[in-house]
Each structure stands twice: as structure tokens, then as C-alpha cells.
Design a protein around this motif. Structure first.
Motif, PDB file in Angstrom:
ATOM      1  N   HIS A   1       0.833  -1.201   0.000  1.00 56.63           N
ATOM      2  CA  HIS A   1       0.000   0.000   0.000  1.00 56.63           C
ATOM      3  C   HIS A   1       0.874   1.260   0.000  1.00 56.63           C
ATOM      4  CE1 HIS A   1      -3.875   2.033   0.977  1.00 56.63           C
ATOM      5  NE2 HIS A   1      -3.092   2.924   1.545  1.00 56.63           N
TER       6      HIS A   1
ATOM      7  N   HIS B   1       1.739   4.141  -2.950  1.00 55.35           N
ATOM      8  CA  HIS B   1       1.565   5.586  -2.732  1.00 55.35           C
ATOM      9  C   HIS B   1       2.766   6.395  -3.222  1.00 55.35           C
ATOM     10  CE1 HIS B   1      -2.276   6.135  -1.001  1.00 55.35           C
ATOM     11  NE2 HIS B   1      -2.042   5.524   0.147  1.00 55.35           N
TER      12      HIS B   1
ATOM     13  N   HIS C   1      -6.063   7.372  -3.530  1.00 49.39           N
ATOM     14  CA  HIS C   1      -6.602   6.013  -3.536  1.00 49.39           C
ATOM     15  C   HIS C   1      -7.405   5.783  -4.808  1.00 49.39           C
ATOM     16  CE1 HIS C   1      -5.982   6.217   1.016  1.00 49.39           C
ATOM     17  NE2 HIS C   1      -5.152   5.313   0.556  1.00 49.39           N
TER      18      HIS C   1
ATOM     19  N   PHE D   1      -4.098   3.693  -8.427  1.00 46.64           N
ATOM     20  CA  PHE D   1      -3.405   3.308  -7.193  1.00 46.64           C
ATOM     21  C   PHE D   1      -3.757   1.866  -6.819  1.00 46.64           C
ATOM     22  CE2 PHE D   1      -3.959   2.465  -2.705  1.00 46.64           C
ATOM     23  CZ  PHE D   1      -2.676   2.650  -2.222  1.00 46.64           C
TER      24      PHE D   1
HETATM   25 ZN   LIG Z   1      -3.413   4.963   1.557  1.00 44.34          ZN
END
Ligand SMILES: [Zn+2]
Length: 215
Positions: free
Chosen positions: A168, A172, A178, A182
Motif C-alpha cells: 500500500h 503511494h 486512492h 493506485f
Molecule cells: Zn493509503
């Protein structure tokens, strides 16, 4: 206290209640949806209000999702050794908790730095630094300068949980949102099972946050 525009969420540790304040025009549903977004913060407050589980001899802790008994053996090495179902540590009793915590934070940094590097190579992105800490309600965060910060407590959880947080945060570094792009990158890095890993982190989160606190 959490502020977002005119919403406000407050946790009263004495009564153990959450108080949500919002403008009168806002629908109940919108206000609750906002509060649900603050879940990580709420869980941290709840975990803090519960008694901690300090590192003490004969206590069971999770390490990479498996149970280990903490053993204090005055004759053993001062540097804790991870063995068959136990973590054995020597030296003075008053340094015991600190030594266990050091072992876990070092191991967290070691294991997670390698995983960050692997995911970053796959994503084709540069990482400036990786650090571990225990700040606030977040499991991981990243800066636009390419610094990744992770909670050392992730080393307690099964590997699939920490790998999800790392995937995650690395995703980023490419997309600071998000968005669908992504999420596509996050799944490419992590592989199948993102939702399951996320759910497991939610379930284990409060337990992970109690470990090593108190006394
Ligand atoms: Zn995040």
C-alpha cells in the motif's frame, strides 16, 4: 480530537465513549460515514483505553503471526534469542522489556526494509528511506520525498498483513491518492487477497496495539 471541516470526534477515556459533533444541516448518514473513515484513529483510542500487555517473563506474544513465550533466564545472553516457540533473554530483569522491544523493532526494520525494496523494484520507484516507529494511529505512511515509515508492530502480525501495508505505501510513492490506478498498482504489488489482508489487519489491530504497553 479529530477535526475535518466542522465535524469533530472526541474520545472520553473515563467513560469510554465517543462523541461525534457535526453541523445540524448534515445528515445522520453522512456524519456516520465520516466517523467510519476515522476508524483507525478510533481503534487507537480504544486500544489505549484498554490495559496494555507489557513485555514480561512468561507472557505470550505474537511474532509474525505465531505465538512465542517470553523467557527471562538470568544466565542466558543479554541479547534475546528467538528459538523454538520462545524468546529467551538474559541480563538484569529491569532491562528485560526494553531488550524485547529492541529485538522486535530491529527485526521489524530489517524484514520490512527488504520487503519495501522488493516492492519498490517491482513498481520501478525509488525509496529514500524506511523507518519504523510507533506514532499515532497509522500502520504506515509515506512522504512525497520517498520516505516510508511503518509501525514496528506490523512484525507481530502474520506476514500477509505487513506485506499488504508495505504494498500500500509503496503504491503511494507512485500515486498519492486512492484512485483506481493506485488500487491497480497495489494489487499488482501484493497479488491476490488485498481485501482479506486488510480485514485481518482490522481484526488484529487492537491486539497489536496493546502489545508491549503499560507498566
Ligand atoms: Zn493509503
Amino acid at each position: 480530537m479529530r477535526n475535518a471541516r466542522r465535524y469533530r470526534l472526541r474520545f472520553d477515556e473515563i467513560s469510554g465513549t465517543l462523541k461525534l459533533t457535526c453541523p445540524w444541516r448534515v445528515s445522520r448518514r453522512a456524519a456516520l460515514a465520516w466517523a467510519l473513515d476515522q476508524r483507525d484513529w478510533i481503534e487507537t483510542q480504544l486500544a489505549r483505553a484498554e490495559p496494555g500487555e507489557p513485555f514480561e517473563p512468561d507472557v505470550m506474544i505474537l511474532l509474525e503471526g505465531e505465538d512465542f513465550r517470553l523467557v527471562w533466564d538470568p544466565g542466558a545472553r543479554r541479547t534475546p534469542v528467538i528459538g523454538d516457540g520462545e524468546i529467551r533473554c538474559g541480563g538484569p530483569r529491569e532491562r528485560f522489556a526494553r531488550r524485547i522491544e529492541l529485538l522486535l523493532t530491529r527485526r521489524a526494520l530489517d524484514v520490512m526494509s527488504r520487503e519495501v525494496a522488493d516492492f519498490a523494484a517491482t513498481a520501478g520507484v525509488a525509496v529514500r528511506s524506511v523507518s519504523v516507529g510507533d506514532a499515532g494511529s497509522r500502520w504506515g505512511s509515506c512522504s512525497s520525498q520517498g520516505r516510508i515509515r511503518l509501525s514496528w508492530r506490523l512484525i507481530l502480525a502474520p506476514p500477509l498483513v505487513r506485506r499488504y501495508v508495505i504494498a500500500h505505501e509503496v503504491a503511494h510513492l507512485v500515486h498519492l491518492d486512492h484512485s483506481a490506478r493506485f488500487k491497480a498498482l497495489e494489487s499488482r504489488l501484493y497479488g491476490p487477497g488485498v481485501a482479506e489482508a486488510k480485514a485481518l489487519l482490522r481484526r488484529l489491530g487492537p491486539r497489536l496495539k496493546r502489545v508491549g504497553r503499560g507498566r
